[in-house]
Design a protein around this motif. Sequence first.
Motif, PDB file in Angstrom:
ATOM      1  N   LYS A 302       1.001  -0.997   0.119  1.00 15.58           N
ATOM      2  CA  LYS A 302      -0.005   0.171  -0.138  1.00 15.58           C
ATOM      3  C   LYS A 302       1.017   1.280  -0.163  1.00 15.58           C
ATOM      4  O   LYS A 302       1.956   1.334   0.699  1.00 15.58           O
ATOM      5  CB  LYS A 302      -0.962  -0.050   1.300  1.00 15.58           C
ATOM      6  CG  LYS A 302      -2.107   0.827   1.188  1.00 15.58           C
ATOM      7  CD  LYS A 302      -3.055   0.778   2.589  1.00 15.58           C
ATOM      8  CE  LYS A 302      -4.066   1.816   2.663  1.00 15.58           C
ATOM      9  NZ  LYS A 302      -4.659   1.572   3.732  1.00 15.58           N
ATOM     10  N   CYS A 303       0.667   2.063  -0.903  1.00 15.32           N
ATOM     11  CA  CYS A 303       1.596   3.346  -1.100  1.00 15.32           C
ATOM     12  C   CYS A 303       1.373   4.365   0.277  1.00 15.32           C
ATOM     13  O   CYS A 303       0.199   4.748   0.489  1.00 15.32           O
ATOM     14  CB  CYS A 303       1.201   3.905  -2.229  1.00 15.32           C
ATOM     15  SG  CYS A 303       1.975   5.567  -2.520  1.00 15.32           S
ATOM     16  N   PRO A 304       2.449   4.523   0.920  1.00 18.69           N
ATOM     17  CA  PRO A 304       2.427   5.521   2.058  1.00 18.69           C
ATOM     18  C   PRO A 304       2.173   6.883   1.636  1.00 18.69           C
ATOM     19  O   PRO A 304       1.761   7.723   2.494  1.00 18.69           O
ATOM     20  CB  PRO A 304       3.751   5.129   2.512  1.00 18.69           C
ATOM     21  CG  PRO A 304       4.713   4.821   1.595  1.00 18.69           C
ATOM     22  CD  PRO A 304       3.909   4.177   0.412  1.00 18.69           C
ATOM     23  N   VAL A 305       2.333   7.356   0.240  1.00 20.57           N
ATOM     24  CA  VAL A 305       1.934   8.584  -0.098  1.00 20.57           C
ATOM     25  C   VAL A 305       0.547   8.838  -0.362  1.00 20.57           C
ATOM     26  O   VAL A 305      -0.117   9.630   0.040  1.00 20.57           O
ATOM     27  CB  VAL A 305       2.948   9.061  -1.341  1.00 20.57           C
ATOM     28  CG1 VAL A 305       2.673  10.333  -1.798  1.00 20.57           C
ATOM     29  CG2 VAL A 305       4.481   8.814  -0.863  1.00 20.57           C
ATOM     30  N   CYS A 306       0.032   8.012  -1.496  1.00 18.39           N
ATOM     31  CA  CYS A 306      -1.204   8.242  -1.974  1.00 18.39           C
ATOM     32  C   CYS A 306      -2.233   7.326  -1.178  1.00 18.39           C
ATOM     33  O   CYS A 306      -3.541   7.180  -1.499  1.00 18.39           O
ATOM     34  CB  CYS A 306      -1.313   8.096  -3.371  1.00 18.39           C
ATOM     35  SG  CYS A 306      -1.266   6.445  -4.047  1.00 18.39           S
ATOM     36  N   ASN A 307      -1.635   6.239  -0.535  1.00 15.99           N
ATOM     37  CA  ASN A 307      -2.752   5.408   0.260  1.00 15.99           C
ATOM     38  C   ASN A 307      -3.366   4.059  -0.621  1.00 15.99           C
ATOM     39  O   ASN A 307      -4.257   3.637  -0.123  1.00 15.99           O
ATOM     40  CB  ASN A 307      -3.777   6.038   0.918  1.00 15.99           C
ATOM     41  CG  ASN A 307      -3.450   6.007   2.323  1.00 15.99           C
ATOM     42  OD1 ASN A 307      -2.490   5.150   2.896  1.00 15.99           O
ATOM     43  ND2 ASN A 307      -4.159   6.818   3.319  1.00 15.99           N
ATOM     44  N   GLU A 327       7.654   0.932  -7.002  1.00 15.44           N
ATOM     45  CA  GLU A 327       7.043   2.208  -7.528  1.00 15.44           C
ATOM     46  C   GLU A 327       5.678   2.257  -7.553  1.00 15.44           C
ATOM     47  O   GLU A 327       5.007   1.151  -8.092  1.00 15.44           O
ATOM     48  CB  GLU A 327       7.658   2.364  -8.969  1.00 15.44           C
ATOM     49  CG  GLU A 327       7.143   3.801  -9.514  1.00 15.44           C
ATOM     50  CD  GLU A 327       7.628   3.816 -11.107  1.00 15.44           C
ATOM     51  OE1 GLU A 327       8.596   3.348 -11.572  1.00 15.44           O
ATOM     52  OE2 GLU A 327       6.578   4.174 -11.851  1.00 15.44           O
ATOM     53  N   CYS A 328       5.048   3.195  -6.992  1.00 12.35           N
ATOM     54  CA  CYS A 328       3.343   3.139  -7.007  1.00 12.35           C
ATOM     55  C   CYS A 328       3.028   3.222  -8.418  1.00 12.35           C
ATOM     56  O   CYS A 328       3.300   4.167  -9.079  1.00 12.35           O
ATOM     57  CB  CYS A 328       3.080   3.996  -5.972  1.00 12.35           C
ATOM     58  SG  CYS A 328       1.205   4.586  -6.122  1.00 12.35           S
ATOM     59  N   ASP A 329       2.045   2.542  -8.794  1.00 10.83           N
ATOM     60  CA  ASP A 329       1.479   2.579 -10.071  1.00 10.83           C
ATOM     61  C   ASP A 329       0.335   3.765 -10.168  1.00 10.83           C
ATOM     62  O   ASP A 329      -0.192   3.802 -11.186  1.00 10.83           O
ATOM     63  CB  ASP A 329       1.034   1.203 -10.607  1.00 10.83           C
ATOM     64  CG  ASP A 329       0.109   0.539  -9.826  1.00 10.83           C
ATOM     65  OD1 ASP A 329      -0.297   0.877  -8.732  1.00 10.83           O
ATOM     66  OD2 ASP A 329      -0.610  -0.566 -10.306  1.00 10.83           O
ATOM     67  N   GLN A 330      -0.045   4.179  -8.893  1.00 12.24           N
ATOM     68  CA  GLN A 330      -0.937   5.205  -9.010  1.00 12.24           C
ATOM     69  C   GLN A 330      -0.381   6.534  -8.910  1.00 12.24           C
ATOM     70  O   GLN A 330      -0.671   7.413  -9.907  1.00 12.24           O
ATOM     71  CB  GLN A 330      -1.885   5.188  -7.598  1.00 12.24           C
ATOM     72  CG  GLN A 330      -2.359   3.654  -7.607  1.00 12.24           C
ATOM     73  CD  GLN A 330      -3.551   3.402  -8.755  1.00 12.24           C
ATOM     74  OE1 GLN A 330      -4.457   4.219  -9.216  1.00 12.24           O
ATOM     75  NE2 GLN A 330      -3.542   2.306  -9.147  1.00 12.24           N
ATOM     76  N   CYS A 331       0.438   7.044  -8.080  1.00 10.87           N
ATOM     77  CA  CYS A 331       1.122   8.404  -7.938  1.00 10.87           C
ATOM     78  C   CYS A 331       2.362   8.309  -8.287  1.00 10.87           C
ATOM     79  O   CYS A 331       3.267   9.545  -8.405  1.00 10.87           O
ATOM     80  CB  CYS A 331       0.927   8.946  -6.440  1.00 10.87           C
ATOM     81  SG  CYS A 331       2.052   8.125  -5.530  1.00 10.87           S
ATOM     82  N   GLY A 332       3.154   7.151  -8.586  1.00 11.51           N
ATOM     83  CA  GLY A 332       4.642   7.173  -9.228  1.00 11.51           C
ATOM     84  C   GLY A 332       5.669   7.395  -8.089  1.00 11.51           C
ATOM     85  O   GLY A 332       6.915   7.344  -8.636  1.00 11.51           O
TER      86      GLY A 332
HETATM   87 ZN   LIG Z   1       1.254   6.185  -4.660  1.00 11.03          ZN
END
Ligand SMILES: [Zn+2]
Length: 356
Positions: A302-307, A327-332
């Motif tokens: 789970k991305c710590p930046v965009c959740n 690498e988060c595939d949502q926010c990069g």
């Molecule tokens: Zn993210």
Amino acid sequence: MPQIGYLSEDRLRNIPKRQWAAHEFSFYLHDLIAHLTSAAERHRAGHIQIKIETEKDIEALREASDPIDFLSVTGRTDEERRLMVNHICAALLPDMLHFIHAGLTALEKRKFTLAFACLRKPFNEGMPLIALLCADEEKFFTKFKTDPVDFLDGRRFHRTAKRLAIEAAIAKCSDLDFLSADVLYAYLFDFENPSGFAGLFDKAMHLVTRNSSIKTEAYNLNFIFKDPRQNDVYESSYQVISYVLLCIHLMQVELLKRMHFPADDYLKQLSIRAAGTYQALFLKGRSEIAGSINETLGGLMKCPVCNERVRLRKRTVPMFFVTENLECDQCGHVNQFPLAWLMSNHAGDGVNSQHD
Ligand SMILES: [Zn+2]
């Protein structure tokens, strides 16, 4: 394929950007083999223990010129073989690594002739010898003890014999379906293969070559007039280099398992990560290991930046396996992920199977 982040951009600046990830992966494999070699040394994995019980043994030890001589004289053949094989691995792999390091560094400087001259010995001589050890160490021991020159010189240990040794070694060290002795043969020993290294190796070593498929053209000398600004070498080389290094790594792991190296699951994990990165970088089709990681560890990704939940993609596999960054595939955003810890907790699950 994006940069993996294993090497600094300073090191990569002369290499075409499209090949950055492939070059980084080649160096990662070199470092992986080096790391395991020194870890084996530190753990004294190659050492053996024997009991000396009789006066006769003590006398033999006193008179022996070295430990192997003592084992031979006292008829401890199994221990003698084990010690000799361990000793060869501990000495041969560092020699191969020196040349591989020099070859990869030469590519960073666009010194093409030097790169292929350096890679020839570990790829065409060292790797097949490691394969012989991996395939059948008893046969190796018997022949090596009696006449190593007759056993290993080019007349006996020729291209066809090397292919057979590699085939037997791969059967012992891996069940990856993309590894094959035929592919390695085509890459390293087949002069008819225009994208293989056989011709390049000869041309790098000799100013003129006679073999019909690599015959030096009129008014030319091999590699001497090559424009160092050309990128063709980079475009065709990294898949071969990575494939050979991956095979050396897998054979090394097989040999380490036969020593006292107390890390079977860790070795398996490293091999899966190396093979998964190779697949993602060079093979067509979906990445099965990415699917397996998403299934097993997806709940923790789970991305710590965009959740948002992050899915591992084929393009993010190399960075994930080599540097443990996801690498988060949502926010990069790129964040560290404790891959080694979690893989060791899931040893035995699908995530640690080479087929998944
Ligand atoms: Zn993210």
